[in-house]
Enzyme design. Structure first.
Site, short mmCIF file in Angstrom:
data_model
loop_
_atom_site.label_atom_id
_atom_site.label_comp_id
_atom_site.label_asym_id
_atom_site.label_seq_id
_atom_site.Cartn_x
_atom_site.Cartn_y
_atom_site.Cartn_z
N GLN A 17 -68.79 -9.97 -49.49
CA GLN A 17 -69.11 -9.09 -48.59
C GLN A 17 -69.30 -7.87 -47.94
OE1 GLN A 17 -66.05 -9.97 -44.26
NE2 GLN A 17 -65.64 -10.86 -46.03
N LYS A 136 -60.22 -3.84 -59.12
CA LYS A 136 -61.14 -4.25 -58.27
C LYS A 136 -60.76 -4.74 -57.44
CE LYS A 136 -63.81 -7.08 -61.44
NZ LYS A 136 -63.78 -8.17 -62.57
N GLU A 139 -60.71 -8.41 -49.60
CA GLU A 139 -60.34 -8.29 -48.38
C GLU A 139 -58.97 -7.72 -48.14
OE1 GLU A 139 -61.92 -8.20 -45.33
OE2 GLU A 139 -60.47 -7.13 -44.68
N ASP A 168 -62.87 -5.64 -45.72
CA ASP A 168 -64.92 -6.31 -46.02
C ASP A 168 -65.74 -5.54 -45.08
OD1 ASP A 168 -64.26 -6.75 -49.02
OD2 ASP A 168 -64.10 -8.75 -47.83
N GLY A 247 -52.00 1.28 -27.40
CA GLY A 247 -52.06 2.30 -26.63
C GLY A 247 -50.87 3.09 -26.32
N GLY A 248 -51.16 3.48 -24.88
CA GLY A 248 -49.97 3.64 -24.10
C GLY A 248 -49.73 2.96 -22.73
N GLN A 249 -50.11 1.95 -22.83
CA GLN A 249 -50.14 1.30 -21.75
C GLN A 249 -49.73 0.36 -22.08
OE1 GLN A 249 -50.50 2.15 -18.83
NE2 GLN A 249 -52.00 4.27 -18.66
N1 COA Z 1 -77.90 -9.11 -64.09
C1 COA Z 1 -77.42 -8.81 -64.80
N2 COA Z 1 -76.03 -7.92 -64.65
C2 COA Z 1 -75.30 -8.27 -63.08
C3 COA Z 1 -76.70 -8.38 -62.01
C4 COA Z 1 -77.75 -8.49 -62.06
N3 COA Z 1 -78.77 -8.80 -61.52
N4 COA Z 1 -75.27 -7.98 -61.22
C5 COA Z 1 -74.48 -7.30 -61.72
N5 COA Z 1 -74.44 -7.98 -63.23
C6 COA Z 1 -73.33 -7.30 -63.86
C7 COA Z 1 -72.38 -6.37 -63.44
O1 COA Z 1 -73.28 -5.48 -64.00
C8 COA Z 1 -71.52 -6.52 -63.83
O2 COA Z 1 -71.09 -6.30 -65.52
P1 COA Z 1 -69.94 -6.04 -66.24
O3 COA Z 1 -68.63 -6.20 -65.75
O4 COA Z 1 -70.67 -5.90 -67.61
O5 COA Z 1 -70.09 -4.24 -65.93
C9 COA Z 1 -70.80 -7.81 -63.17
O6 COA Z 1 -72.15 -8.75 -63.19
C10 COA Z 1 -69.68 -8.30 -62.62
O7 COA Z 1 -69.74 -7.20 -61.90
P2 COA Z 1 -68.57 -7.34 -60.20
O8 COA Z 1 -68.85 -6.45 -59.80
O9 COA Z 1 -67.22 -7.26 -62.21
O10 COA Z 1 -67.53 -8.62 -60.34
P3 COA Z 1 -66.70 -9.50 -60.01
O11 COA Z 1 -67.23 -11.05 -59.45
O12 COA Z 1 -66.15 -9.36 -61.29
O13 COA Z 1 -65.43 -8.61 -59.28
C11 COA Z 1 -65.44 -7.30 -56.52
C12 COA Z 1 -65.59 -8.27 -57.40
C13 COA Z 1 -65.72 -8.07 -55.13
C14 COA Z 1 -63.83 -7.26 -56.92
C15 COA Z 1 -65.96 -6.47 -57.55
O14 COA Z 1 -67.19 -6.46 -57.46
C16 COA Z 1 -65.32 -4.77 -56.85
O15 COA Z 1 -64.28 -4.81 -57.10
N6 COA Z 1 -65.91 -4.48 -55.74
C17 COA Z 1 -66.12 -3.30 -54.98
C18 COA Z 1 -65.59 -3.04 -53.76
C19 COA Z 1 -65.20 -4.86 -52.93
O16 COA Z 1 -66.81 -4.48 -52.69
N7 COA Z 1 -64.41 -5.09 -52.61
C20 COA Z 1 -64.55 -6.34 -51.30
C21 COA Z 1 -65.71 -6.86 -52.03
S1 COA Z 1 -66.09 -8.70 -50.54
#
Ligand code: COA
Length: 415
Positions: A17, A136, A139, A168, A247-249
């Site tokens: 998101q 990681k 939201e 998010d 706020g103040g109101q």
């Molecule tokens: N081709 C190949 N690999 C890909 C790819 C593609 N096109 N796109 C993504 N990947 C890989 C990434 O390189 C990563 O690999 P690695 O872990 O081996 O380095 C893997 O996919 C997963 O990415 P990741 O971001 O770790 O996803 P996740 O599902 O494990 O975690 C979140 C999800 C949201 C928790 C995490 O991305 C995060 O903390 N993001 C930052 C904060 C954020 O935006 N959070 C809010 C989300 S709404």
């Protein structure tokens, strides 16, 4: 006149998101947003919370309008070559991977900057540098870590998260501003730079008034517009303020006619000082206009519960829209509690393009929230989200790949 961001090319490595909110805004302003997704899978939200089997979820469609989608395995050697071409082609790379994922892919800031020194690399992360930078974050973690949860809810209940996706979508908005600012600066310097919006920081920014209150509490030990005043002790930290105005109101949510069976038959009522006389007249408490216990804002603070309970006696006799009409007639600030159903059906939001009906080849018509930011010379047309990999060939051809090369990439499952 074209769109404000016509000609800006965004390499969109975002998912879920926060990042997609940001790139969708840039797309609405006219940027060409190329969303790179894992071959065969795509953004995880395509499959989350599906309401129709086998069809991209509303979660995905509502965050990815006006974008193009290409599939690419960016961990394969050939995929990395395509990615290098995309980095050369684009102005901005936006990502919200878990910390370190882009580096692990082989695309550190230094490497990207070497490939395209003009490129802006924009990231959402859960936390900025510090003890949690490698975490990681989703939201509600951000809402909790950014001060929203500890200050939301009622005094006698647990911390609460809010339905507004301030972690998010709120961070995505912050990132979008960072990107256009960096693009603006690049006009003068010719150089790219990194942009970071940490979710904790964005939520804290949106909770700025609560940090204000923390310092007021530290100094004075009491906050007279909070519902804890005057009967309860304040602790060391800003308490949950229920529905008190930030706020103040002073304000509060009051029941309206029908509250017994309609969970949204409520109105937000603000006892704004300049219209105190009018409020007293509307509710039939004219003596409060001159009564020293009620006549001034300061005098009223210890009596807010009595005041709101008396106003509620009046609001309970009107439905929320009747109450709005009457109160608006006296310039008394107030707002109905609107349900999602009411918002979806509200004609004025349809008329301004804030609520838009979109047609999708697989799901048919659905509603979405359009661009909430209106530019007078660059209006937003909301276009449906792309199917997974819908534009892979189109984008690769633009990058100079031949039909045979594209077929070979497909054959080896790189795209
Ligand atoms: N081709 C190949 N690999 C890909 C790819 C593609 N096109 N796109 C993504 N990947 C890989 C990434 O390189 C990563 O690999 P690695 O872990 O081996 O380095 C893997 O996919 C997963 O990415 P990741 O971001 O770790 O996803 P996740 O599902 O494990 O975690 C979140 C999800 C949201 C928790 C995490 O991305 C995060 O903390 N993001 C930052 C904060 C954020 O935006 N959070 C809010 C989300 S709404």
């Amino acid at each position: 006149m074209g769109k404000a961001l016509d000609g800006v090319k965004i390499l969109d490595f975002t998912h879920v998101q926060s990042g997609p909110t940001c790139t969708q805004l840039l797309a609405w302003f006219g940027a060409d947003v190329i969303k790179v997704e894992k071959a065969g899978e795509g953004d995880v939200t395509r499959q989350q919370l599906r309401d129709i089997d086998g069809v991209d979820s509303l979660y995905f469609t509502m965050l990815n309008h006006n974008k193009r989608s290409i599939t690419l395995d960016t961990k394969s050697a050939q995929g990395k070559e395509v990615l290098v071409a995309l980095i050369r082609h684009c102005d901005v790379l936006v990502e919200n991977f878990a910390p370190g994922a882009l580096d692990r892919m082989g695309f550190s800031w230094e490497r990207i900057n070497e490939i395209n020194p003009r490129m802006i690399v924009a990231s959402v992360k859960g936390f900025g540098p510090g003890p949690y930078e490698d975490c990681k974050v989703y939201e509600n973690v951000a809402q909790c870590a950014g001060g929203a949860a500890s200050t939301t809810g009622f005094d006698d209940g647990p911390p609460l998260v809010t339905g507004a996706q301030i972690g998010d979508s709120g961070t995505g908005l912050h990132l979008a501003l960072g990107i256009v600012t960096a693009l603006f600066q690049r006009e003068k310097t010719g150089e790219g730079q990194r942009v970071l919006a940490a979710m904790q920081d964005a939520v804290l920014n949106l909770c700025r008034v609560k940090l204000r209150d923390q310092q007021r509490l530290d100094r004075r030990g009491v906050m007279e517009e909070y519902p804890q005043f005057p009967d309860k002790e304040f602790g060391e930290a800003v308490p949950r303020a229920g529905n008190a105005s930030g706020g103040g109101q002073p304000g509060w949510i009051l029941k309206c006619k029908g509250w017994q069976h309609d969970p949204n038959a409520y109105i937000y009522f603000i006892t704004q000082a300049p219209v105190w006389d009018k409020i007293c007249k509307v509710i039939g408490e004219e003596s409060w206009i001159t009564d020293p216990s009620y006549a001034t804002p300061k005098a009223r603070l210890p009596h807010l519960k009595t005041i709101f309970s008396r106003i509620e006696e009046w609001t309970k006799t009107k439905d929320k829209f009747e109450a709005m009409d009457i109160l608006n007639g006296y310039d008394i600030p107030c707002g109905p509690i609107l349900s999602m159903k009411e918002l979806a059906e509200e004609p004025s939001l349809r008329a301004t393009g804030t609520v838009v009906e979109v047609d999708h080849p697989k799901r048919g018509k659905y509603l979405t929230v359009g661009n909430p930011i209106k530019l007078s010379k660059s209006p937003t047309d909301v276009e449906r989200s792309p199917l997974l990999g819908e534009h892979t060939e189109e984008v690769l051809s633009q990058l100079g790949y031949s039909g045979d090369q594209i077929a070979a990439l497909r054959e080896s499952k790189v795209i």
